[in-house]
Motif scaffolding. Structure first.
Motif, PDB file in Angstrom:
ATOM      1  N   ASP A  47      43.191  37.686  27.813  1.00  9.13           N
ATOM      2  CA  ASP A  47      44.352  38.169  27.893  1.00  9.13           C
ATOM      3  C   ASP A  47      44.444  39.181  29.110  1.00  9.13           C
ATOM      4  O   ASP A  47      45.010  39.195  30.242  1.00  9.13           O
ATOM      5  CB  ASP A  47      45.194  38.865  26.859  1.00  9.13           C
ATOM      6  N   VAL A  48      43.168  40.087  29.036  1.00  2.00           N
ATOM      7  CA  VAL A  48      42.762  40.968  29.992  1.00  2.00           C
ATOM      8  C   VAL A  48      42.463  40.275  31.386  1.00  2.00           C
ATOM      9  O   VAL A  48      42.935  40.774  32.399  1.00  2.00           O
ATOM     10  CB  VAL A  48      41.679  41.807  29.733  1.00  2.00           C
ATOM     11  N   THR A  49      41.765  39.129  31.239  1.00  2.00           N
ATOM     12  CA  THR A  49      41.269  38.370  32.334  1.00  2.00           C
ATOM     13  C   THR A  49      42.536  38.029  33.276  1.00  2.00           C
ATOM     14  O   THR A  49      42.863  38.058  34.587  1.00  2.00           O
ATOM     15  CB  THR A  49      40.519  37.305  32.084  1.00  2.00           C
ATOM     16  N   GLU A  50      43.445  37.439  32.412  1.00  2.00           N
ATOM     17  CA  GLU A  50      44.578  36.716  33.104  1.00  2.00           C
ATOM     18  C   GLU A  50      45.590  37.855  33.637  1.00  2.00           C
ATOM     19  O   GLU A  50      46.492  37.518  34.908  1.00  2.00           O
ATOM     20  CB  GLU A  50      45.601  35.897  32.122  1.00  2.00           C
ATOM     21  N   ARG A  51      45.630  39.150  33.105  1.00  2.00           N
ATOM     22  CA  ARG A  51      46.649  40.081  33.601  1.00  2.00           C
ATOM     23  C   ARG A  51      46.042  40.827  34.579  1.00  2.00           C
ATOM     24  O   ARG A  51      46.704  41.064  35.693  1.00  2.00           O
ATOM     25  CB  ARG A  51      47.012  41.113  32.601  1.00  2.00           C
ATOM     26  N   VAL A  52      44.788  41.184  34.719  1.00  6.49           N
ATOM     27  CA  VAL A  52      44.142  41.909  35.736  1.00  6.49           C
ATOM     28  C   VAL A  52      43.252  41.132  36.837  1.00  6.49           C
ATOM     29  O   VAL A  52      43.272  41.750  38.080  1.00  6.49           O
ATOM     30  CB  VAL A  52      43.321  43.225  35.126  1.00  6.49           C
ATOM     31  N   GLY A  53      42.931  40.175  36.426  1.00  5.08           N
ATOM     32  CA  GLY A  53      42.103  39.147  37.346  1.00  5.08           C
ATOM     33  C   GLY A  53      42.578  38.994  38.750  1.00  5.08           C
ATOM     34  O   GLY A  53      41.921  39.033  39.758  1.00  5.08           O
ATOM     35  N   PRO A  54      43.977  38.581  38.718  1.00  2.00           N
ATOM     36  CA  PRO A  54      44.643  38.340  40.302  1.00  2.00           C
ATOM     37  C   PRO A  54      44.566  39.454  41.090  1.00  2.00           C
ATOM     38  O   PRO A  54      44.810  39.569  42.349  1.00  2.00           O
ATOM     39  CB  PRO A  54      46.043  38.159  39.861  1.00  2.00           C
ATOM     40  N   ALA A  55      44.403  40.878  40.656  1.00  3.58           N
ATOM     41  CA  ALA A  55      44.400  42.086  41.046  1.00  3.58           C
ATOM     42  C   ALA A  55      43.276  42.528  41.660  1.00  3.58           C
ATOM     43  O   ALA A  55      42.834  43.554  42.393  1.00  3.58           O
ATOM     44  CB  ALA A  55      45.083  43.273  40.427  1.00  3.58           C
ATOM     45  N   VAL A  56      41.924  41.704  41.530  1.00  2.00           N
ATOM     46  CA  VAL A  56      40.783  42.095  41.740  1.00  2.00           C
ATOM     47  C   VAL A  56      40.389  41.429  43.228  1.00  2.00           C
ATOM     48  O   VAL A  56      40.717  40.212  43.314  1.00  2.00           O
ATOM     49  CB  VAL A  56      39.599  41.691  40.857  1.00  2.00           C
ATOM     50  N   VAL A 163      33.844  37.330  35.037  1.00  2.00           N
ATOM     51  CA  VAL A 163      34.150  38.428  33.864  1.00  2.00           C
ATOM     52  C   VAL A 163      33.115  38.668  33.013  1.00  2.00           C
ATOM     53  O   VAL A 163      32.469  37.557  32.547  1.00  2.00           O
ATOM     54  CB  VAL A 163      35.353  37.603  32.964  1.00  2.00           C
ATOM     55  N   THR A 164      32.802  39.664  32.501  1.00  2.00           N
ATOM     56  CA  THR A 164      31.945  40.318  31.461  1.00  2.00           C
ATOM     57  C   THR A 164      32.614  41.022  30.630  1.00  2.00           C
ATOM     58  O   THR A 164      33.381  41.822  30.957  1.00  2.00           O
ATOM     59  CB  THR A 164      30.597  40.880  32.039  1.00  2.00           C
ATOM     60  N   ALA A 165      32.196  41.101  29.257  1.00  2.00           N
ATOM     61  CA  ALA A 165      32.764  41.931  28.248  1.00  2.00           C
ATOM     62  C   ALA A 165      31.579  42.735  27.593  1.00  2.00           C
ATOM     63  O   ALA A 165      30.635  42.362  27.580  1.00  2.00           O
ATOM     64  CB  ALA A 165      33.550  41.226  27.397  1.00  2.00           C
ATOM     65  N   GLY A 166      32.092  43.990  27.087  1.00  2.58           N
ATOM     66  CA  GLY A 166      31.196  44.764  26.395  1.00  2.58           C
ATOM     67  C   GLY A 166      31.981  45.901  25.623  1.00  2.58           C
ATOM     68  O   GLY A 166      33.026  45.819  25.484  1.00  2.58           O
ATOM     69  N   VAL A 167      31.503  47.078  25.318  1.00  2.74           N
ATOM     70  CA  VAL A 167      31.872  48.039  24.648  1.00  2.74           C
ATOM     71  C   VAL A 167      31.853  49.379  25.582  1.00  2.74           C
ATOM     72  O   VAL A 167      30.536  49.251  26.283  1.00  2.74           O
ATOM     73  CB  VAL A 167      31.187  48.258  23.302  1.00  2.74           C
ATOM     74  N   VAL A 168      32.414  50.447  25.115  1.00  2.00           N
ATOM     75  CA  VAL A 168      31.982  51.721  25.643  1.00  2.00           C
ATOM     76  C   VAL A 168      31.096  52.341  25.105  1.00  2.00           C
ATOM     77  O   VAL A 168      30.968  52.413  23.796  1.00  2.00           O
ATOM     78  CB  VAL A 168      33.476  52.574  25.540  1.00  2.00           C
ATOM     79  N   SER A 169      29.997  52.671  25.642  1.00  3.86           N
ATOM     80  CA  SER A 169      28.836  52.961  24.816  1.00  3.86           C
ATOM     81  C   SER A 169      28.515  54.435  24.694  1.00  3.86           C
ATOM     82  O   SER A 169      27.945  54.795  23.916  1.00  3.86           O
ATOM     83  CB  SER A 169      27.183  52.491  25.797  1.00  3.86           C
ATOM     84  N   ALA A 170      29.049  55.154  25.756  1.00  6.44           N
ATOM     85  CA  ALA A 170      29.138  56.549  25.754  1.00  6.44           C
ATOM     86  C   ALA A 170      30.226  57.187  26.729  1.00  6.44           C
ATOM     87  O   ALA A 170      30.324  56.455  27.795  1.00  6.44           O
ATOM     88  CB  ALA A 170      27.646  57.220  25.986  1.00  6.44           C
ATOM     89  N   LEU A 171      30.614  58.332  26.567  1.00  9.02           N
ATOM     90  CA  LEU A 171      31.635  58.925  27.418  1.00  9.02           C
ATOM     91  C   LEU A 171      30.913  60.270  27.813  1.00  9.02           C
ATOM     92  O   LEU A 171      30.111  60.748  27.359  1.00  9.02           O
ATOM     93  CB  LEU A 171      32.981  59.247  26.695  1.00  9.02           C
ATOM     94  N   GLY A 172      31.494  60.879  29.044  1.00  8.93           N
ATOM     95  CA  GLY A 172      31.034  62.144  29.566  1.00  8.93           C
ATOM     96  C   GLY A 172      29.644  62.249  30.160  1.00  8.93           C
ATOM     97  O   GLY A 172      29.260  63.217  30.079  1.00  8.93           O
TER      98      GLY A 172
END
Length: 349
Positions: A47-56, A163-172
């Protein structure tokens, strides 16, 4: 008062005579189907890829005039408005005199640089003559949590629309930019990034751009970084208004940290987060004001500071060379200092 009656009855001798059906009914349920979880994960990424991919877009640069032999590079960018504003990295643009954008649908156009900010490794481009483009929205990076699903889209090693996927590992996190200055409030992710991903979007499962991919640590596995979208929004607005980013400078390196609840209550402040001062430069505004490493800034010039991105935004051009009150927690106690930010010198690309 705790009632242990039920616990005792569960272990009474009567259980020994329980029927097989009763024993089976007490057996824990089977674990959730892993396939269903994987399907949900896949659907979110798709879903993310189809929504945002065309704007890359693919960002191709050359350092010389047309027809001449010169060096060039390839990076990524994200269209953030239908009339052709594109965010990418400052180091992708570099000193390029020619920039061409292309997307997965075959659109190709020249672009011009509206402004660069090496201090945050961000640049704003404008696609020449392009209108009604696919675009993506910048989200609020302050709402991110460690472990949250993120998707990176770009052109790693020249392979378009990867497209690659993962998680937020750390912030700040803090990293050093190509200008030699420290970029604060950086998102760390394990989404695989490679050369060519630079300037592309890091996207939340809601389809919002929450970071601009910027750097990889050579030799490390799964340690990649993106400039937070809140910082990108600040840089974007400054470039549109002034053509460059003007900032106040106080001479600190900081990171976003939680404010302990008991400290907030004792100090009478609403902050859940603040900006921890990790380092201070000698003879700059913060050290002259009496601030020390370990202080947690929670308010500046009447504005609540809930992290490094707030501190960066508050140190705008309107506060340069003005005497301001800055409030900070020191050992759990609220202290007030007078500080006079100076104009931050423009970094040389």
């Amino acid at each position: 008062m705790l009632d242990f009656t039920q616990d005792i009855s569960l272990h009474s001798p009567a259980d020994a005579a329980a029927s097989p059906d009763q024993v089976r009914s007490a057996t824990p349920k089977e674990p959730v189907d892993d396939q269903a979880l994987l399907d949900a994960y896949s659907r979110a990424v798709i879903d993310v890829t189809e929504r945002v991919g065309p704007a890359v877009v693919r960002v191709e640069t050359r350092t010389t005039d047309a027809g001449a032999r010169g060096r060039g590079g390839v990076g990524s960018g994200i269209v953030i408005s239908p009339d052709g504003f594109v965010l990418t990295n400052s180091h992708v643009v570099g000193t390029a005199r020619q920039i061409r954008l292309s997307d997965a649908d075959g659109m190709s156009t020249e672009a011009r640089v509206l402004g660069v900010d090496p201090d945050t490794d961000l640049a704003l481009l404008r696609a020449d003559g392009a209108r009604d483009l696919h675009f993506a929205s910048l989200g609020n990076s302050r709402t991110l949590r460690r472990g949250q699903l993120v998707v990176a889209i770009g052109n790693p090693l020249g392979f378009e629309s990867t497209v690659t996927a993962g998680v937020v590992s750390a912030l700040g996190r803090s990293i050093r930019s190509v200008s030699g200055r420290t970029i604060e409030d950086v998102i760390q992710t394990d989404a695989a990034l490679n050369p060519g991903n630079s300037g592309g979007p890091l996207v939340s499962s809601a389809g919002e751009v929450i970071g601009i991919n910027t750097a990889i640590i050579s030799g490390a596995q799964g340690i990649c970084f993106a400039v937070a979208s809140n910082t990108a929004q600040f840089v974007l607005s400054e470039i549109i208004r002034h053509g460059h980013v003007r900032r106040g400078y106080v001479g600190v390196a900081a990171q976003t940290v939680p404010v302990p609840r008991q400290h907030a209550v004792l100090a009478g402040i609403p902050n859940r987060m603040g900006a921890l001062l990790a380092q201070l430069e000698p003879n700059e505004a913060a050290s002259r004001a009496g601030l020390l490493p370990g202080d947690v800034v929670v308010r500046l010039d009447g504005q609540e500071i809930n992290g490094v991105d707030d501190l960066i935004r508050t140190l705008d051009r309107d506060r340069i060379d003005r005497s301001l009150e800055i409030e900070a927690l020191r050992l759990g106690r609220l202290r007030v200092f007078n500080i006079r930010p100076t104009l931050r010198k423009q970094a040389v690309k």
